[in-house]
Design an enzyme around this catalytic site. Sequence first.
Site, PDB file in Angstrom:
ATOM      1  N   ASP A   8      -9.228  16.262  31.739  1.00  0.00           N
ATOM      2  CA  ASP A   8      -8.252  15.499  32.544  1.00  0.00           C
ATOM      3  C   ASP A   8      -7.386  14.525  31.743  1.00  0.00           C
ATOM      4  O   ASP A   8      -7.254  13.355  32.120  1.00  0.00           O
ATOM      5  CB  ASP A   8      -8.982  14.759  33.681  1.00  0.00           C
ATOM      6  CG  ASP A   8      -9.733  15.704  34.611  1.00  0.00           C
ATOM      7  OD1 ASP A   8      -9.714  16.920  34.360  1.00  0.00           O
ATOM      8  OD2 ASP A   8     -10.344  15.222  35.577  1.00  0.00           O
ATOM      9  N   LYS A 106      -9.081  22.086  38.806  1.00  0.00           N
ATOM     10  CA  LYS A 106     -10.234  21.725  39.652  1.00  0.00           C
ATOM     11  C   LYS A 106      -9.820  20.713  40.716  1.00  0.00           C
ATOM     12  O   LYS A 106      -8.791  20.051  40.572  1.00  0.00           O
ATOM     13  CB  LYS A 106     -11.368  21.146  38.800  1.00  0.00           C
ATOM     14  CG  LYS A 106     -10.999  19.844  38.111  1.00  0.00           C
ATOM     15  CD  LYS A 106     -12.112  19.379  37.215  1.00  0.00           C
ATOM     16  CE  LYS A 106     -11.798  18.057  36.571  1.00  0.00           C
ATOM     17  NZ  LYS A 106     -11.605  16.954  37.539  1.00  0.00           N
ATOM     18  N   CYS A 151     -15.531  12.531  35.618  1.00  0.00           N
ATOM     19  CA  CYS A 151     -15.332  13.950  35.295  1.00  0.00           C
ATOM     20  C   CYS A 151     -15.946  14.363  33.957  1.00  0.00           C
ATOM     21  O   CYS A 151     -16.456  15.467  33.829  1.00  0.00           O
ATOM     22  CB  CYS A 151     -13.851  14.289  35.366  1.00  0.00           C
ATOM     23  SG  CYS A 151     -13.261  14.180  37.075  1.00  0.00           S
TER      24      CYS A 151
END
Length: 209
Positions: A8, A106, A151
Amino acid sequence: MNALILVDLQNDFCAFGALEIAEADQVIPLANAMMDQFDFVVASKDWHPANHGSFAANHPWRKPGQTIDLHGLPQVLWTIHCVQDSFGAEFHPKLDTSKIDATILKGTDPEVDSYSAFFDNGHRKETGLQQLLKEKGVEEVFVMGLATDYCVKFTALDAQQLGFKTHLIQDASRGVDLVEGDIDRALEEMKEAGIELVNSEQWTKSTSV
Ligand code: VGL
Ligand code: ZN
């Protein structure tokens, strides 16, 4: 075969982003310096539809930072972030995307969040990352990015549980610390699961011979 998993590295988690993480931009040059050293480089993107259940704005009277029950799972509510095709969901402009072999999206299901790059938070559906790594013959993974206590942590824990020899590149990751100590607790949890904490230095091309 080893793989670097970039978690990310998107505008909304970096400086001036919707869900800004302290010092997030500092990990971008580390990612760029390491990518050459791995057999396979995969990047995840948080990729939410506008009606995503993790956005406080989609729940009347709720505020970011509160936890609700979202279809049977505890869900921390966030400000609107990483909306599909928005600027905030793009990779940081300084990230060298030419060395990324694959991108995994995701958090696309509005009803369940997906902190891990492998599974949704209910561990019901896969993103395709496990199959991709197995197809490539990857046995060892190095995880880095944003955020250490969300994450990155869940991606590393799933990788380890799936049988990949898993390392966390600690200095190339930054966390939210919504509750003070969350980052330290995440590091402890990963260590206890058998994940090795490493430094980016050993994976950066040396300039001297
Ligand atoms: C993340 C909060 C919400 C992350 C994603 O990338 O760690 N955190 N969505
Ligand atoms: Zn998200």
